[in-house]
Design a protein around this motif. Structure first.
Motif, PDB file in Angstrom:
ATOM      1  N   LYS A   1      15.315   8.940   3.679  1.00  9.93           N
ATOM      2  CA  LYS A   1      13.866   9.164   3.728  1.00  9.93           C
ATOM      3  C   LYS A   1      13.190   7.919   3.198  1.00  9.93           C
ATOM      4  CE  LYS A   1      11.308  13.281   2.684  1.00  9.93           C
ATOM      5  NZ  LYS A   1      11.342  14.377   1.724  1.00  9.93           N
ATOM      6  N   ASN A   2      12.379   7.284   4.047  1.00 10.20           N
ATOM      7  CA  ASN A   2      11.875   5.976   3.677  1.00 10.20           C
ATOM      8  C   ASN A   2      10.614   5.707   4.481  1.00 10.20           C
ATOM      9  OD1 ASN A   2      11.467   3.265   3.195  1.00 10.20           O
ATOM     10  ND2 ASN A   2      13.587   2.658   3.562  1.00 10.20           N
ATOM     11  N   VAL A   3       9.490   5.573   3.805  1.00  8.45           N
ATOM     12  CA  VAL A   3       8.257   5.240   4.521  1.00  8.45           C
ATOM     13  C   VAL A   3       7.666   3.936   3.988  1.00  8.45           C
ATOM     14  CG1 VAL A   3       7.731   7.621   5.169  1.00  8.45           C
ATOM     15  CG2 VAL A   3       6.814   6.719   3.018  1.00  8.45           C
ATOM     16  N   THR A   4       8.543   3.065   3.454  1.00  9.45           N
ATOM     17  CA  THR A   4       8.056   1.840   2.821  1.00  9.45           C
ATOM     18  C   THR A   4       7.835   0.749   3.864  1.00  9.45           C
ATOM     19  OG1 THR A   4       9.672   2.476   1.124  1.00  9.45           O
ATOM     20  CG2 THR A   4       8.424   0.456   0.764  1.00  9.45           C
ATOM     21  N   GLY A   5       6.583   0.415   4.111  1.00  8.58           N
ATOM     22  CA  GLY A   5       6.263  -0.656   5.059  1.00  8.58           C
ATOM     23  C   GLY A   5       6.277  -0.161   6.497  1.00  8.58           C
ATOM     24  N   LEU A   6       5.941  -1.059   7.422  1.00 14.27           N
ATOM     25  CA  LEU A   6       5.934  -0.690   8.839  1.00 14.27           C
ATOM     26  C   LEU A   6       7.362  -0.409   9.294  1.00 14.27           C
ATOM     27  CD1 LEU A   6       3.396  -3.326  10.227  1.00 14.27           C
ATOM     28  CD2 LEU A   6       2.967  -0.927   9.658  1.00 14.27           C
ATOM     29  N   ASP A   7       7.507   0.561  10.196  1.00 14.10           N
ATOM     30  CA  ASP A   7       8.828   0.998  10.617  1.00 14.10           C
ATOM     31  C   ASP A   7       9.314   0.154  11.805  1.00 14.10           C
ATOM     32  OD1 ASP A   7      11.138   2.275  11.253  1.00 14.10           O
ATOM     33  OD2 ASP A   7      10.287   4.300  11.279  1.00 14.10           O
ATOM     34  N   LEU A   8       9.903  -0.998  11.496  1.00 14.45           N
ATOM     35  CA  LEU A   8      10.386  -1.869  12.561  1.00 14.45           C
ATOM     36  C   LEU A   8      11.682  -1.354  13.167  1.00 14.45           C
ATOM     37  CD1 LEU A   8       9.562  -5.452  11.288  1.00 14.45           C
ATOM     38  CD2 LEU A   8       8.087  -3.654  12.130  1.00 14.45           C
TER      39      LEU A   8
ATOM     40  N   GLY B   1      13.604  -0.598   6.965  1.00 14.49           N
ATOM     41  CA  GLY B   1      14.266   0.633   6.531  1.00 14.49           C
ATOM     42  C   GLY B   1      15.245   0.321   5.423  1.00 14.49           C
TER      43      GLY B   1
ATOM     44  N   THR C   1       9.313   4.283  -1.555  1.00 13.66           N
ATOM     45  CA  THR C   1       8.621   5.532  -1.235  1.00 13.66           C
ATOM     46  C   THR C   1       9.318   6.263  -0.093  1.00 13.66           C
ATOM     47  OG1 THR C   1       6.535   6.522  -0.463  1.00 13.66           O
ATOM     48  CG2 THR C   1       6.877   4.206   0.092  1.00 13.66           C
TER      49      THR C   1
ATOM     50  N   MET D   1       5.836  -4.149  -3.456  1.00  7.48           N
ATOM     51  CA  MET D   1       6.503  -4.420  -2.167  1.00  7.48           C
ATOM     52  C   MET D   1       7.477  -5.604  -2.243  1.00  7.48           C
ATOM     53  SD  MET D   1       5.893  -2.228   0.261  1.00  7.48           S
ATOM     54  CE  MET D   1       5.630  -2.823   1.947  1.00  7.48           C
TER      55      MET D   1
END
Lengths: 481, 387
Positions: free
Chosen positions: B151-158, B146, A425, A438
């Motif tokens: 452009k990437n909003v997959t999961g928490l942004d560590l 990441g 996404t 995921m």
């Protein structure tokens, strides 16, 4: 369909008591419990999933949000934060035993400071509401998701929303200075402020895009920018996706970063043209909309260079807007894309993966093959500069096989995005929609580590549970039988 | 004398951290050690150096993406980018003069410290351009966050969590950066102003204009000079600088510099040269809302300063004493801003809070986050806060 965690029987059993408790904290009409009035909250922009919550609470202040969260925390009640409910990934889908915490009544613009180029707004202010508020003074808030008329800044922060212009201006995370937020325990915390890059851990960065898993955002300090002198678009249509992709590479290589660089494939061109009569070339396989900014002379200079680049790729059609009206006409079809697809299909799923831009021709070819094998039409819209792909899969929600196939088709596309080096996404968020994919992108350890970080904020898994992280492997959330 | 471990691959980094975790022995984490004198001293018998984990692993100019191992020297990356007409967007400073380092800074070190130059105000910080990382947590487990797309909003942004964490939450092994075309031309409009407040008004006027100002600094001196930078195609630099000159003439004497003269001005601002800090002086960075910048300079009462980021980044230099530090802390706090004791002799850095303390609720979350990422507390302990 996706599994949701089993509701907590004790919470369901104490429904009346919980409603009364919430009423005491948010008096007046701020608590909704009647089934008929819960209906508008049973879904969001991912309308295939529906689940009325236990209750809805609509606080007006950060202090009320804090009181509600402390109450829910004490009572073990799950909380689903909600802005305008425009999430395309089911980020605001309620659970049966959850309280939906709606921020839409927190809709005040608290301060605008032009000298410091910032605005302080409550979470329920709409994205476009910020720009409209400062536009007369020549300013704007840069991230512009398609839903900007309705979507709220609190939701934008939680989803790290992008938009068509983020190639130049960045996404939400790049346009924030500070947040006021509330932890699940009801503690009000302030992150950042009116300055850049506070020393210490980048909580602002971690919370942005955290999909309501960590805290509830109630107030946001955004950066505002002065608008450019003007902008103008051009349209370039090509014989194949490959050639259009080469043109995009050549534009980037020239050193020009257009403010927008949108790609539409043949089905998208046809759907949009039939809907908007924008004058799109129907014999093209691929079309680019390229927008530049600056003074009229600067626009002429940049569009001239872009035109010369596109001419090297034997375009079918090349149209440079001479006026703002012509520019709007070029955008008209693209901006109406969702409506256009809605007109030719009863329902559609809007997917949102990102791919390395060089993989575009291959990915579109594979999507075409999948479309044929599933027997479902798909139109592709692509933010070509940053690789964010939006396939619109058309299906009929009244036909359960059609819906199931569309979901599977979408999952196949997103898996393909990850396989070619991209991600699940780019701007819509994981939500419930992509939750079970995921493991395609992350290792079991990476997922466990993220779950542990979620639990560092919310040890009881009360904040927006059942989203983002697969239920499997999570001892804190047991799927419903 | 500390023992230096310098693995040549990521597995070696992971093994070194796992061994240290098993033994409960702290590690000082560094690239080439060029910013060892930044923040608090780390008490560790061993240093884990990333210097041998070096090299560009992926560069796709047309996709605006570059990946490199954390120990890659920045000049190597800049040279590869320059060959294709591109640049590191955040304009990270070269602090070798500031810290007396003889080597070049590494990519990992710049990301771990989130250091950004004048372009921060228009194009974002180092952290805004970190699209992906590979890292090793405090137990020696390798993880990614990441990826290699823009452009990437997959999961928490560590990526964001580790950027600016100064190596305390994980050892960054590889970084993927968003890069952008280097601009064709660079012009600077310089306005000589009667005082700092007028100077910041000039910067605000420039930044609040439609001309896309990419640098806004205020140089000290008997007649302070406000600088506004335009980086664009040559025609645009010419046009926009002209418009700015017209708009700003009412504030003071205006002149324009271009080309190498303009670029070298901004390199100097980036590296805080106009601060002219003497070797024995302490250096602070205070971040506030831009209009508060002049007030910080006055209230801190220190002899040397430089304003960047439209007035919002205040560099200060003065005696390396607890009194001076106490005053900087107070004025930053009073202005609602943040501060870093950027450079000081070790005894001072060890004795004081080098950055603001966090409120209790946030500190508690921070402690739990550290428990997840580094449960044995072995990664750069004490680097950012005591205890």
């Amino acid at each position: 369909m996706i599994d949701l965690p089993a509701p907590k029987p004790d919470v369901l059993a104490r429904r009346g008591e919980i409603l009364a408790g919430l009423h005491a904290l948010v008096p007046g009409d701020g608590v909704i419990g009647e089934p008929a009035r819960l209906r508008p909250y049973e879904t969001d922009g991912l309308s295939a999933y529906r689940q009325p919550p236990l209750a809805v609470v609509l606080p007006r202040t950060t202090e009320q949000v804090a009181a509600v969260l402390a109450f829910c925390h004490r009572n073990g009640v799950r909380v689903v934060p909600r802005g305008a409910g425009t999430s395309l990934s089911g980020g605001a889908l309620p659970l049966e035993d959850s309280v939906v915490l709606g921020l839409m009544r927190m809709n005040r613009i608290l301060e605008v400071d032009y000298a410091n180029r910032l605005a302080v707004v409550e979470a329920g202010v709409t994205n476009l509401g910020i720009t409209n508020h400062v536009a007369a003074d020549g300013f704007f808030y840069a991230p512009d998701p398609s839903s900007q008329l309705a979507c709220m800044i609190g939701g934008n922060v939680n989803m790290n929303s992008g938009g068509a212009h983020c190639l130049k201006y960045g996404v939400t995370a790049n346009n924030l200075l500070g947040l006021k937020a509330v932890t699940i325990e009801g503690e009000i915390i302030e992150i950042g402020g009116r300055h850049l890059d506070a020393a210490g851990y980048d909580w602002l960065g971690l919370l942005t895009g955290s999909e309501g898993q960590l805290v509830v955002v109630t107030e946001v300090t955004v950066r505002i920018l002065h608008s450019p002198e003007g902008q103008r678009a051009m349209l370039a249509a090509f014989r194949s996706n490959e050639v259009a992709g080469e043109a995009v590479d050549a534009i980037i290589a020239s050193g020009i970063i257009p403010v927008a660089l949108e790609f539409m494939d043949r089905p998208a061109i046809h759907a949009c043209e039939a809907f908007a009569h924008a004058g799109y070339p129907l014999d093209a396989e691929a079309m680019l909309i390229i927008e530049v900014e600056g003074s009229t002379e600067e626009q002429d200079m940049l569009l001239g260079r872009l035109k010369a680049i596109c001419e090297r790729f034997d375009p079918i059609s090349l149209k440079v807007a001479e006026t703002a009206e012509q520019s709007l006409a070029i955008w008209k079809g693209r901006k109406g894309a969702f409506g256009a697809v809605g007109r030719i299909s009863p329902d559609y799923l809007c997917m949102d993966g990102t791919i390395p831009t060089g993989q575009l021709p291959f990915v579109l070819r594979r999507i075409g093959e999948m479309s044929a094998s599933y027997g479902l039409q798909v139109a592709n819209i692509f933010h070509a500069g940053d690789g964010n792909l939006h396939p619109l899969i058309m299906f009929d929600a009244n036909d359960s096989k059609s819906f199931h196939d569309a979901e599977q088709f979408g999952a196949d596309i997103l898996t393909l995005c990850v396989e070619v080096g991209g991600c699940l996404t780019g701007e819509h968020g994981v939500g419930v929609e992509k939750r079970d994919l995921m493991p395609v992108q992350f290792t079991p350890f990476e997922l466990d580590q993220m779950r542990a970080l979620k639990a560092a904020f919310d040890p009881g898994w009360l904040l927006n549970p059942a989203k983002v992280f697969p239920l499997e492997g999570n001892p804190a959330l047991r799927p419903a039988a | 004398m500390t023992q230096v471990i310098a693995p040549a691959d990521e597995a070696g980094v992971a093994a070194a951290v796992a061994a240290a975790a098993a033994a409960g022995e702290p590690l000082a984490i560094e690239g080439r050690g060029t910013k060892r004198a930044l923040l608090r001293p780390v008490q560790a018998a061993r240093t884990l150096s990333l210097r041998n984990l070096s090299g560009i692993t992926l560069y796709r100019p047309q996709e605006l993406i570059l990946s490199a191992w954390a120990g890659t020297p920045l000049p190597e990356i800049e040279a590869a980018l320059a060959e294709r007409g591109q640049q590191v967007v955040a304009e990270p400073p070269d602090l070798s003069a500031m810290f007396g380092a003889s080597e070049a800074a590494t990519l990992g070190g710049l990301v771990a410290t989130n250091l950004s130059g004048p372009r921060r105000i228009s194009a974002g910080a180092m952290r805004d351009h970190v699209m992906g990382i590979r890292a090793v947590n405090g137990m020696g487990d390798v993880f990614r966050s990441g990826g290699r797309v823009l452009k990437n909003v997959t999961g928490l942004d560590l990526c964001k969590l580790l950027t600016g964490a100064h190596g305390t939450l994980g050892v960054i092994t590889e970084v993927t950066l968003k890069v952008l075309p280097a601009t064709e031309a660079c012009g600077t409009v310089m306005v000589t102003v009667p005082d700092l407040a007028t100077g910041v008004r000039v910067l605000s006027a420039g930044l609040g204009s439609p001309y896309g100002v990419s640098g806004a600094a205020l140089l000290p001196g008997p007649a302070p000079r406000a600088l506004l930078r335009i980086e664009e195609f040559a025609e645009s630099v010419h046009y926009r600088c002209g418009r700015l000159r017209e708009a700003l003439a009412r504030y003071g004497e205006v002149r324009q510099v271009e080309g190498e003269e303009s670029r070298s001005l901004w390199r100097a601002v980036r590296d805080a040269e106009p601060l002219a800090a003497a070797p024995d002086e302490a250096v602070w960075r205070v971040s506030v809302q831009p209009t508060a910048g002049p007030g910080i300079v006055v209230a801190a009462g220190l002899p040397k300063f430089l304003l960047d980021w439209g007035g919002g980044l205040v560099w200060l230099a003065g005696p390396a004493t607890e009194d001076a530090h106490e005053r900087v802390m107070q004025v930053a706090r009073a202005a609602g801003g943040s501060f870093t004791l950027f450079r000081a002799p070790e005894p001072l850095r060890a004795a004081v809070a080098v950055m603001p303390e966090e409120p209790q609720a946030l500190a508690a979350i921070g402690a739990r986050v550290r428990q997840v990422m580094d449960p044995r507390g072995i990664l750069n302990p004490g680097r950012i806060r005591a205890g």
